[in-house]
Design a protein around this motif. Structure first.
Motif, short mmCIF file in Angstrom:
data_model
loop_
_atom_site.label_atom_id
_atom_site.label_comp_id
_atom_site.label_asym_id
_atom_site.label_seq_id
_atom_site.Cartn_x
_atom_site.Cartn_y
_atom_site.Cartn_z
N GLU A 189 0.83 -1.20 0.00
CA GLU A 189 0.00 0.00 0.00
C GLU A 189 0.87 1.26 0.00
N ILE A 190 1.92 1.25 0.78
CA ILE A 190 2.83 2.40 0.83
C ILE A 190 3.51 2.60 -0.52
N ALA A 191 3.98 1.49 -1.11
CA ALA A 191 4.66 1.60 -2.41
C ALA A 191 3.72 2.15 -3.47
N ALA A 192 2.46 1.69 -3.47
CA ALA A 192 1.50 2.16 -4.46
C ALA A 192 1.17 3.63 -4.24
N TRP A 193 1.00 4.03 -2.97
CA TRP A 193 0.69 5.43 -2.67
C TRP A 193 1.82 6.36 -3.10
N VAL A 194 3.05 5.97 -2.82
CA VAL A 194 4.20 6.79 -3.22
C VAL A 194 4.26 6.91 -4.74
N ALA A 195 4.06 5.80 -5.45
CA ALA A 195 4.14 5.82 -6.90
C ALA A 195 3.06 6.73 -7.50
N GLU A 196 1.90 6.82 -6.85
CA GLU A 196 0.81 7.63 -7.36
C GLU A 196 0.98 9.11 -7.05
N ASN A 197 1.72 9.44 -6.02
CA ASN A 197 1.74 10.82 -5.53
C ASN A 197 3.09 11.52 -5.63
N PHE A 198 4.14 10.79 -6.07
CA PHE A 198 5.46 11.40 -6.17
C PHE A 198 6.08 11.04 -7.51
N THR A 199 7.00 11.86 -7.94
CA THR A 199 7.65 11.67 -9.23
C THR A 199 8.87 10.77 -9.07
N ALA A 200 8.92 9.76 -9.92
CA ALA A 200 10.04 8.82 -9.86
C ALA A 200 11.23 9.35 -10.64
N GLN A 201 12.40 9.04 -10.15
CA GLN A 201 13.64 9.26 -10.90
C GLN A 201 14.47 7.99 -10.83
N THR A 202 15.25 7.76 -11.83
CA THR A 202 16.07 6.56 -11.88
C THR A 202 17.53 6.94 -11.65
N VAL A 203 18.11 6.34 -10.64
CA VAL A 203 19.50 6.60 -10.30
C VAL A 203 20.26 5.30 -10.44
N ASP A 204 21.06 5.21 -11.49
CA ASP A 204 21.86 4.01 -11.74
C ASP A 204 20.99 2.75 -11.73
N GLY A 205 19.82 2.86 -12.37
CA GLY A 205 18.94 1.70 -12.52
C GLY A 205 18.00 1.46 -11.37
N VAL A 206 18.04 2.28 -10.33
CA VAL A 206 17.18 2.11 -9.16
C VAL A 206 16.16 3.24 -9.12
N THR A 207 14.90 2.91 -8.89
CA THR A 207 13.83 3.90 -8.85
C THR A 207 13.79 4.57 -7.48
N VAL A 208 13.86 5.89 -7.47
CA VAL A 208 13.90 6.67 -6.24
C VAL A 208 12.86 7.78 -6.32
N TYR A 209 12.17 8.02 -5.21
CA TYR A 209 11.18 9.09 -5.10
C TYR A 209 11.65 10.08 -4.04
#
Length: 718
Positions: free
Chosen positions: A690-710
Motif C-alpha cells: 500500500e505504501i509503495a502504491a501510494w508513493v508511486a501515485e503521488n510522487f515523481t520517480a527518478q532513476t539513479v543508476d537503474g534504481v527507482t527513487v522518489y
C-alpha cells in the motif's frame, strides 16, 4: 604398554572408574562428597600444549581471511551499526538508529557485536571477530566438560570434532545469533556436569541462567535442551529426590529471570516509546516468541513469513523435506552429518558399556546428557514444518563432538580394562572398527554429492577408513606401538571430509541470510549462501529460475509479482529496488542488488545513489525508506545513516501503516523512498504494498543508476 595407549585406557581423575558413585541418600543435610578411590592421576605433560594447539588452530581457521565476507548477514550488521550509535537501538535490537523496527530475534548476540563496534569502529572485522572468538571459547568449554569425566583424549577429540564441523566453521565466521547460542548451551552443559558431581545448587542454578541467556540470543531454540539437562540432573545427582526437585525448581526460576527480564521491559514499555517488534503482526514480543519464532516453526503456521509448510512443502527447498532423514539429506548432510552416524552408534555402545550401573553413574549420565541433546534437538529439526535452515544444525555439533570423544574413549578402554570378560573387549573392538567403516563410507557418500570437487579425496577417505577399520580388528595381535598409529590414522580418515569442507568454507566469502558450508552440491543448496541463492542462478535443489519465476512462492507463476500482480516477460518492476529485478545469476544476486529482489541479501548502492542519499542527511530522521530489512540494511551500511525498513525482514509486518508513513512524510522525517512493494505471504500485512502504491501515485520517480527513487521532501505532488 605404550604411553598413549595407557592414557586412553586410564580414566580421568574424577571419572566413574576411579570415583565410585555413592548410594542414594534419603535426604542428606549436607552435600555428600565423592572421595576418589585412589590418588587422582595427573594428565601427561603434552595434554596442555595439545589443548593450546587445538585452540590456536581453531582460532586460525575461524579468523583467517574473515574480512572477505564483508557485512556477512547485513540484516544483523545494520542492527549492530544502529546499536553502536543509539543505546535505545542497542537495548531493543533495532534495525536502524532511529528505532522504527527491531530485528525478528531477541538481541543478546547483537549486544556483543555492537560493543565491539563502539570500541573499534564499524567494519566487517569488528562485527565478525567476536563471533570467531565465541567459536574458540565453545571448543574450549566443550573440551573442559568432556575431559572432566572422560579424560583429556576424549576432551581433545570432542573439541576437534566441534571445531572442524563444516557448519560450525561457517557460523563462527558469520554474524547470526547461532554462535553465541552454541557457547551458552555448551557452558550450560558444563554447569550441569559440575552440578551432577556434588548435587550443587549453585551450578544447577547457573545452568538455568545460561539457558535463559540463550533465550535472549535465539528465543525458544535455547529451551530444547531444558528437558535433557533437567532429566539428567534428576536422575544422577547424588542427593535425595526431594532436594533434586527443589534445586530444579530453583534452576527453572533462574531460566525465567534470565530470559524474562528483557521480555517484561519490552511488554511494559508503551508501544509509542519503543520500536515496533519485527516479525510480529501485532507489535508483541510474546507473539513473536510463541508464533513466528515459536510454535510456528514446528507447525509451519508462521503468519507473515514467505515459507512454511503450506508454501514450501514441509520446510521448503532451503532445507529439504521434513522427516527422519532430513539431517542426512542433500541440503543438510554436508553441514553436520559427517560424524552423526558415528555419534549415534557410540551413544548406544556407551550405554551398553554402562550397563546396570548405579543411579549416579557418571558414564551413563554424560552419555544421556549429550545424547539427549543430540536426539531431542535433532528430531525437532528433522520434523519441524516451518522455516528451517541448514545452518541451524550448528546446535548439534557440540553433542556430536562429545559423543564421538566419549564413545571412542570408552570403547578403547573396554578393550583392555580388567576384569571385563574377554568377549566384551572383543565386542568393543568390533564396534570401533564398524564405527570407523561406517564413517568412511558416509564421508564417501557426502563427498560424492560434489563429484567434481577433489574427486580423489572420496576414494582416499574410503580406502583409508576401511583399511584402518580392518587393522583395528587385529590390533591385539600387532605390536603395542602400532596402536597409537592406528588411532591417529583412523581419526584422520574420519575427519578428512569435514576438514576439507571446513577449509573450503573458510576460504569462501559468505553473505546473505541463508549461508551454506562447503562446495556446490549437485541437486542441493550449493556453496556460500551468497544472497541466499548459491549455485549459479538456481533455486535450492538445483531448479533453474527461468524468466524470473519463483517456484513455491506466493502469487501466480510465470512472471507474477509477489503480491499477485502480473509482470510480463517474467520481469518484476514492483520488487524492492525498483526497475527490472532479474533473479539470481552467477553470484546469487539480482542485477541491482540482493538475492530474490533483496529479500535475502542487502542491496549495494552505487556511488551516485549513495551520494544522493547522503545529501542533507542531517535534516531527516531517515535518509530513505524501502521495503524489507535487507534492502534497507545495504543502504544504511553504505551511508551510515538510518534507513527505514518498511515491513521488517519479509516486508510483511504492519510497520509502518500507510497512515503512519503519511504522517512521517508530512512531518518531513523521510527524504527518499526507494521503490518496491515487498512480499506478502501466510496472512501477513499488505502495508508495504500500500505504501509503495501510494508513493508511486503521488510522487515523481527518478532513476539513479537503474534504481527507482522518489524524493519525498516536497510533500505530495498529486
Amino acid at each position: 604398554m605404550d604411553r598413549t595407549e595407557s592414557l586412553l585406557t586410564a580414566p580421568a581423575a574424577g571419572s566413574p572408574a576411579t570415583d565410585p558413585a555413592p548410594a542414594p541418600a534419603p535426604e542428606p543435610a549436607v552435600t555428600p562428597a565423592q572421595p576418589p578411590a585412589e590418588p587422582p592421576r595427573r594428565d601427561p605433560r603434552w595434554t596442555r600444549p595439545a589443548l593450546l594447539g587445538l585452540l590456536l588452530a581453531t582460532a586460525v581457521l575461524y579468523l583467517w581471511g574473515l574480512g572477505a565476507s564483508g557485512w556477512g548477514n547485513a540484516f544483523y550488521s545494520a542492527a549492530v551499526q544502529a546499536g553502536s550509535e543509539s543505546w535505545k537501538a542497542f537495548f531493543y535490537g533495532s534495525s536502524d538508529a532511529a528505532n522504527s523496527i527491531t530485528v525478528d530475534k531477541t538481541p543478546a548476540s547483537l549486544w556483543l557485536m555492537a560493543l565491539s563496534v563502539r570500541l573499534f569502529g564499524l567494519s566487517s572485522w569488528s562485527i565478525l571477530v567476536p563471533q570467531a572468538l565465541l567459536g574458540v571459547a565453545s571448543v574450549g568449554v566443550l573440551h573442559a566438560a568432556v575431559r572432566r569425566w572422560y579424560g583429556p583424549v576424549a576432551g581433545l577429540l570432542a573439541g576437534a570434532v566441534l571445531a572442524l564441523t563444516p557448519v560450525a566453521t561457517l557460523m563462527f565466521r558469520f554474524n547470526n545469533p547461532d554462535a553465541l547460542l552454541v557457547l551458552l548451551l555448551v557452558a550450560a552443559a558444563y554447569a550441569t556436569v559440575r552440578a551432577v558431581e556434588t548435587a550443587s545448587t549453585r551450578w544447577i542454578t547457573l545452568t538455568g541462567a545460561l539457558v535463559g541467556l540463550g533465550f535472549l540470543t535465539k528465543m525458544l531454540q535455547a529451551f530444547l535442551v531444558i528437558p535433557v539437562f533437567a532429566g539428567v540432573y534428576l536422575l544422577a545427582a547424588p542427593t535425595g529426590l526431594g532436594r533434586r526437585i527443589r534445586q530444579l525448581l530453583l534452576s527453572g526460576l533462574a531460566v525465567v529471570v534470565a530470559a524474562g527480564w528483557w521480555v517484561a521491559v519490552v511488554e511494559l514499555v508503551p508501544a509509542n516509546a519503543r520500536p515496533y517488534i519485527g516479525g510480529s503482526q501485532h507489535n508483541s514480543i510474546l507473539e513473536l516468541t510463541l508464533g513466528y519464532n515459536g510454535l510456528g516453526r514446528i507447525t509451519g503456521d508462521e503468519e507473515g513469513s514467505v515459507g512454511g509448510a503450506g508454501r514450501m512443502g514441509g520446510g521448503g527447498p532451503f532445507s529439504g523435506q521434513s522427516g527422519l532423514l532430513r539431517m542426512f539429506g542433500t541440503e543438510v548432510g554436508g553441514q553436520i552429518s559427517w560424524l552423526l552416524p558415528a555419534a549415534l552408534i557410540l551413544l548406544v555402545a556407551g550405554l551398553w558399556l554402562a550397563g546396570r550401573a548405579a543411579r549416579t553413574d557418571r558414564t551413563r549420565a554424560g552419555l544421556l546428557l549429550w545424547g539427549g541433546w543430540l536426539l531431542v534437538t535433532g528430531l525437532i529439526f528433522s520434523f519441524m514444518s516451518g522455516i528451517f535452515h541448514a545452518y541451524y544444525t550448528v546446535a548439534l555439533a557440540p553433542a556430536v563432538g562429545a559423543l564421538v570423544g566419549i564413545g571412542a574413549t570408552l570403547l578403547w578402554r573396554a578393550r583392555t580394562t580388567p576384569p571385563a570378560p574377554r568377549w566384551r573387549g572383543f565386542a568393543a573392538t568390533v564396534i570401533l572398527a564398524v564405527t570407523l567403516a561406517v564413517t568412511a563410507w558416509w564421508s564417501w557418500r557426502l563427498l560424492g554429492r560434489s563429484a567434481d570437487w577433489y574427486p580423489w579425496l572420496r576414494t582416499a577417505v574410503l580406502v583409508a577408513g576401511l583399511a584402518v577399520a580392518g587393522l583395528l580388528l587385529l590390533v591385539d595381535r600387532l605390536p603395542r606401538r602400532v596402536a597409537p598409529v592406528l588411532l591417529a590414522l583412523g581419526a584422520a580418515a574420519a575427519l578428512a571430509g569435514p576438514v576439507a569442507y571446513s577449509l573450503q568454507t573458510a576460504a569462501t566469502p559468505h553473505t546473505g541470510s541463508i549461508p551454506s558450508a562447503g562446495p556446490f552440491v549437485q541437486g542441493g543448496f550449493g556453496p556460500g549462501g551468497r544472497g541466499g541463492f548459491p549455485g549459479g542462478g538456481r533455486m535450492p535443489g538445483g531448479m533453474p529460475v527461468p524468466g524470473g519465476q519463483l517456484p513455491g512462492f506466493p502469487g501466480p507463476q510465470n512472471g507474477s509479482a509477489p503480491n499477485g500482480g502480473t509482470a510480463p516477460n517474467g520481469q518484476f518492476p514492483g520488487l524492492p529496488g525498483g526497475g527490472t529485478a532479474q533473479f539470481p545469476g552467477g553470484d546469487g544476486r539480482s542485477q541491482r542488488g540482493g538475492g530474490m529482489g533483496g529479500l535475502l541479501d542487502a542491496r549495494e548502492p552505487s556511488a551516485e545513489l549513495k551520494a544522493l542519499l547522503a545529501a542533507d542527511a542531517d535534516d531527516y530522521t531517515w535518509v530513505a525508506a524501502t521495503v524489507g530489512s535487507n534492502n534497507a540494511s545495504g543502504y544504511q551500511l553504505a551511508t551510515g545513516e538510518p534507513v527505514m525498513p518498511i515491513g521488517g525482514f519479509n516486508g510483511s509486518d504492519p510497520s509502518p501503516t500507510l497512515a503512519q508513513f503519511q504522517r512521517y512524510i508530512a512531518d518531513g522525517e523521510i527524504h527518499y523512498f526507494i521503490g518496491g512493494s515487498g512480499f506478502r505471504a501466510n496472512g501477513g500485512s499488505n502495508a508495504s504494498a500500500e505504501i509503495a502504491a501510494w508513493v508511486a501515485e503521488n510522487f515523481t520517480a527518478q532513476t539513479v543508476d537503474g534504481v527507482t527513487v522518489y524524493d519525498l521532501s516536497g510533500g505530495e505532488q498529486g
